[in-house]
Design an enzyme around this catalytic site. Structure first.
Site, PDB file in Angstrom:
ATOM      1  NE  ARG A 137      -3.884   0.393   0.862  1.00 42.44           N
ATOM      2  CZ  ARG A 137      -5.018   0.269   0.173  1.00 42.44           C
ATOM      3  NH1 ARG A 137      -5.282   1.087  -0.839  1.00 42.44           N
ATOM      4  NH2 ARG A 137      -5.883  -0.694   0.480  1.00 42.44           N
ATOM      5  NE  ARG A 146      -3.147  -5.005  -6.568  1.00 43.34           N
ATOM      6  CZ  ARG A 146      -3.916  -4.559  -5.591  1.00 43.34           C
ATOM      7  NH1 ARG A 146      -3.602  -3.467  -4.933  1.00 43.34           N
ATOM      8  NH2 ARG A 146      -5.033  -5.186  -5.274  1.00 43.34           N
ATOM      9  CG  HIS A 151      -3.485   3.565  -6.932  1.00 42.61           C
ATOM     10  ND1 HIS A 151      -4.462   4.518  -6.871  1.00 42.61           N
ATOM     11  CD2 HIS A 151      -3.567   2.888  -5.742  1.00 42.61           C
ATOM     12  CE1 HIS A 151      -5.103   4.437  -5.715  1.00 42.61           C
ATOM     13  NE2 HIS A 151      -4.570   3.449  -5.003  1.00 42.61           N
ATOM     14  CG  ASP A 187     -13.017   5.597  -5.345  1.00 44.13           C
ATOM     15  OD1 ASP A 187     -12.342   5.872  -6.356  1.00 44.13           O
ATOM     16  OD2 ASP A 187     -13.134   4.432  -4.897  1.00 44.13           O
ATOM     17  CD  GLU A 196      -5.856   5.507  -9.075  1.00 40.13           C
ATOM     18  OE1 GLU A 196      -5.927   4.541  -9.871  1.00 40.13           O
ATOM     19  OE2 GLU A 196      -6.495   5.552  -8.015  1.00 40.13           O
TER      20      GLU A 196
END
Length: 318
Positions: A89, A112, A186, A231, A287
């Protein structure tokens, strides 16, 4: 006389060779492979002015970007878990071949959670960087079980002459049939306080509210400010967006190529298991993304996307 000219020519050639060798050695030393948290391998790249970036081979994930004063320009979660197969994270995660839960794969895809390799002789890529590293991840047999498409994903992480950071993604189809993917980088950008910033460049654009099942709205506000969780997936966005930090009097300029969408996110005080309680105050994610219209790559072809980030005084336009 002729002998003197030959000797002079030899001396010039010799010193040019010495300079080239020294420059190569210096460039090599700027990239350091070392151990990070929990012994995970990472690469540190540095330029002559002391600016740096760090990239974990797990996830191909940038975890640090510092200017010449040693100021950290990215945020890592204070509760980040550096333990595969858990994603890390913070920093700049690579979301491929699926953004979020927009398809049948695990959320945000799987690269990832893969170990990338340093590629010492990548295909040519024009670059003005002062320091960079090239990484690659290839589809594995396990990947093909959940996403049956062979690929090579190359990532160059580069520092520019002014300390700017560029991530160049190249996805090659090494299969015999076309494939589609969605994608995002991100970045967790460091800010003084989430309440002290705004995001410019998305006025009058449509977005999908990811807190409301991606219901479509139009943003009529001139800038985005933050006083609660946000978001949003913005559609058909300009190539350049700006994060203005009023307290620092600095602006983060986000330039993207090959990715028409953009995601703006901050969880505010919503509980996220691997995010510290106070972490949300000190970052914003803007992003570069390609989601609404998936990218198609034909066999043997390659897609390229660029994320270029710089920090400038807020009274200066980039």
């Amino acid at each position: 006389m002729m002998g003197n000219k030959r000797n002079l020519g030899f001396v010039i050639f010799f010193w040019a060779l010495v300079v080239a060798v020294v420059a190569t050695a210096i460039e090599h030393r700027r990239n350091e492979r070392t151990k990070g948290v929990n012994g995970l391998d990472k690469i540190i790249i540095r330029d002559r002015r002391g600016r740096s970036a760090e990239v974990y081979l797990y996830g191909g994930q940038v975890s640090s970007w510092k200017n010449e004063n040693g100021e950290e320009l990215l945020v890592m979660s204070s509760k980040a878990i550096f333990q595969p197969p858990t994603p890390i994270r913070g920093g700049i995660p690579v979301l491929f071949p699926q953004y979020s839960n927009t398809g049948p794969l695990p959320s945000h895809g799987f690269v990832r959670q893969r170990f990338w390799e340093v590629e010492t002789k990548p295909p040519p890529l024009p670059s003005l960087s002062t320091a960079h590293v090239d990484l690659i991840v290839r589809s594995s047999n396990e990947d093909l079980k959940i996403w049956p498409h062979k690929f090579e994903y190359r990532l160059r992480v580069a520092l520019g002459h002014d300390g700017d950071l560029t991530l160049t993604s190249r996805v090659k189809n090494t299969d015999t049939k076309p494939f589609n993917f969605t994608f995002a980088l991100h970045p967790y950008f460091a800010v003084s306080n989430i309440s002290e910033i705004h995001v410019e460049g998305l006025h009058n654009l449509d977005y999908l509210d990811q807190q409301k099942n991606r219901t479509r709205f139009t943003d009529h506000e001139k800038v985005i400010t933050f006083n609660a969780q946000l978001d949003r997936l913005y559609l058909s966005t300009p190539d350049q967006l700006r994060i203005v930090d009023h307290k620092k009097k600095k602006t983060i300029v986000v330039h993207k190529e090959g990715q028409v969408d953009a995601v703006v996110w901050n969880p505010w005080d919503k509980k996220v298991s691997d995010l510290g309680v106070e972490d949300y105050k000190h970052f914003v994610t803007v992003e570069s993304a390609a989601v609404a219209k998936p990218i198609t790559v034909n066999p043997g072809k390659e897609w390229k996307g660029i994320l270029h980030v710089s920090v400038v005084p807020s009274n200066r336009k980039a």
